[in-house]
Scaffold this motif. Structure first.
Motif, PDB file in Angstrom:
ATOM      1  N   ALA A  71       1.610  16.385   3.926  1.00  0.00           N
ATOM      2  CA  ALA A  71       2.509  17.358   4.958  1.00  0.00           C
ATOM      3  C   ALA A  71       3.671  16.427   5.834  1.00  0.00           C
ATOM      4  CB  ALA A  71       2.468  18.250   5.983  1.00  0.00           C
ATOM      5  N   GLN A  72       5.119  16.364   5.758  1.00  0.00           N
ATOM      6  CA  GLN A  72       5.542  15.106   6.589  1.00  0.00           C
ATOM      7  C   GLN A  72       5.455  15.495   8.051  1.00  0.00           C
ATOM      8  OE1 GLN A  72      10.166  16.852   6.071  1.00  0.00           O
ATOM      9  NE2 GLN A  72       9.615  15.025   3.786  1.00  0.00           N
ATOM     10  N   GLY A  73       5.204  14.108   8.504  1.00  0.00           N
ATOM     11  CA  GLY A  73       4.333  13.558   9.760  1.00  0.00           C
ATOM     12  C   GLY A  73       3.067  13.884   9.877  1.00  0.00           C
ATOM     13  N   ALA A  74       2.302  14.210   8.855  1.00  0.00           N
ATOM     14  CA  ALA A  74       0.775  14.587   8.774  1.00  0.00           C
ATOM     15  C   ALA A  74       0.297  12.819   8.628  1.00  0.00           C
ATOM     16  CB  ALA A  74       0.281  15.071   7.709  1.00  0.00           C
ATOM     17  N   ALA A  75      -0.610  13.076   9.399  1.00  0.00           N
ATOM     18  CA  ALA A  75      -1.767  11.815   8.972  1.00  0.00           C
ATOM     19  C   ALA A  75      -1.911  11.163   7.939  1.00  0.00           C
ATOM     20  CB  ALA A  75      -2.555  10.934   9.533  1.00  0.00           C
ATOM     21  N   PRO A  76      -1.182  10.091   7.494  1.00  0.00           N
ATOM     22  CA  PRO A  76      -1.153   9.719   6.769  1.00  0.00           C
ATOM     23  C   PRO A  76      -2.499   8.692   5.908  1.00  0.00           C
ATOM     24  CG  PRO A  76       0.301   8.180   7.153  1.00  0.00           C
ATOM     25  CD  PRO A  76      -0.309   9.044   8.390  1.00  0.00           C
ATOM     26  N   LYS A  77      -2.985   9.171   4.659  1.00  0.00           N
ATOM     27  CA  LYS A  77      -4.097   8.113   4.060  1.00  0.00           C
ATOM     28  C   LYS A  77      -3.365   7.061   3.238  1.00  0.00           C
ATOM     29  CE  LYS A  77      -6.976  11.956   2.687  1.00  0.00           C
ATOM     30  NZ  LYS A  77      -7.424  12.658   1.840  1.00  0.00           N
ATOM     31  N   THR A  78      -4.793   5.349   3.373  1.00  0.00           N
ATOM     32  CA  THR A  78      -3.533   4.238   3.172  1.00  0.00           C
ATOM     33  C   THR A  78      -4.687   3.753   1.986  1.00  0.00           C
ATOM     34  OG1 THR A  78      -3.589   3.705   5.433  1.00  0.00           O
ATOM     35  CG2 THR A  78      -3.620   1.657   3.622  1.00  0.00           C
ATOM     36  N   PHE A  79      -3.800   4.313   0.470  1.00  0.00           N
ATOM     37  CA  PHE A  79      -3.674   4.335  -1.064  1.00  0.00           C
ATOM     38  C   PHE A  79      -3.892   2.413  -1.197  1.00  0.00           C
ATOM     39  CE2 PHE A  79      -4.417   8.285  -0.736  1.00  0.00           C
ATOM     40  CZ  PHE A  79      -4.726   9.062  -2.156  1.00  0.00           C
ATOM     41  N   THR A  80      -4.249   1.435  -1.454  1.00  0.00           N
ATOM     42  CA  THR A  80      -4.503   0.208  -2.303  1.00  0.00           C
ATOM     43  C   THR A  80      -4.378   0.607  -3.490  1.00  0.00           C
ATOM     44  OG1 THR A  80      -6.420  -0.068  -1.304  1.00  0.00           O
ATOM     45  CG2 THR A  80      -5.435  -0.321   0.235  1.00  0.00           C
TER      46      THR A  80
ATOM     47  N   THR B  64       0.947  -1.545   0.244  1.00  0.00           N
ATOM     48  CA  THR B  64       0.389  -0.295  -0.236  1.00  0.00           C
ATOM     49  C   THR B  64       1.114   1.266  -0.179  1.00  0.00           C
ATOM     50  OG1 THR B  64      -0.611   0.222   2.245  1.00  0.00           O
ATOM     51  CG2 THR B  64      -1.994  -1.249   1.519  1.00  0.00           C
ATOM     52  N   LEU B  65       0.090   1.740   0.084  1.00  0.00           N
ATOM     53  CA  LEU B  65       1.015   3.598   0.238  1.00  0.00           C
ATOM     54  C   LEU B  65       0.138   4.291   1.005  1.00  0.00           C
ATOM     55  CD1 LEU B  65       1.025   5.162  -3.944  1.00  0.00           C
ATOM     56  CD2 LEU B  65       2.996   3.589  -2.528  1.00  0.00           C
TER      57      LEU B  65
END
Length: 144
Positions: A101-110, A95-96
């Motif tokens: 922003a660096q350190g921001a909560a990421p979204k998980t792309f599949t 996944t990606l």
């Protein structure tokens, strides 16, 4: 005409008449449910084994925006919108993790399958076959 006769004499007729095979490949990733306002999509393209295009689409109507590869970042790579906003893309398994922003909560792309479902739909000849192949494409062409 002489070339064509020469090619046939050499057994190259089939090659001369056939267009070159496309070297394009694309890895597609998505977040959320397609057809909804919260949907997001990223496409990473290569052509002739070189990184070429990145596209971001979002929303119910998949409004498309081309992105620019902006180099390597901490554990991944960066892409930029035309207005210079940055997306940070970090692989995690197949996944990606994508953040603004660096350190921001990421979204998980599949990885997204693009092709027929139960025999309905159009095959995507340039799309990678599965999540592992998509990640190999990214690691080979975007993370070096």
């Amino acid at each position: 005409m002489k070339y064509y006769a020469f090619a046939i004499a050499l057994g190259l007729g089939a090659l001369a008449a056939r267009p070159a095979l496309a070297q394009n490949r694309v890895a597609n990733y998505g977040y959320g449910q397609p057809g909804t306002a919260g949907y997001e999509h990223l496409s990473f393209w290569i052509n002739n084994k070189r990184r070429t295009d990145i596209h971001y689409a979002h929303g119910k109507d998949r409004q498309d925006t081309p992105l620019r590869y902006a180099g390597l970042g901490q554990g991944g790579f960066k892409t930029q919108f035309p207005d210079r906003r940055t997306l940070y893309v970090v692989p995690s398994g197949n996944t990606l993790l994508v953040s603004t922003a660096q350190g921001a909560a990421p979204k998980t792309f599949t990885w997204e399958y693009e092709g027929p479902v139960n025999g309905v739909g159009t095959a995507c000849s340039v799309c990678v076959a599965d999540a592992a192949a998509a990640m190999r494409l990214l690691r080979t062409h975007y993370l070096r």
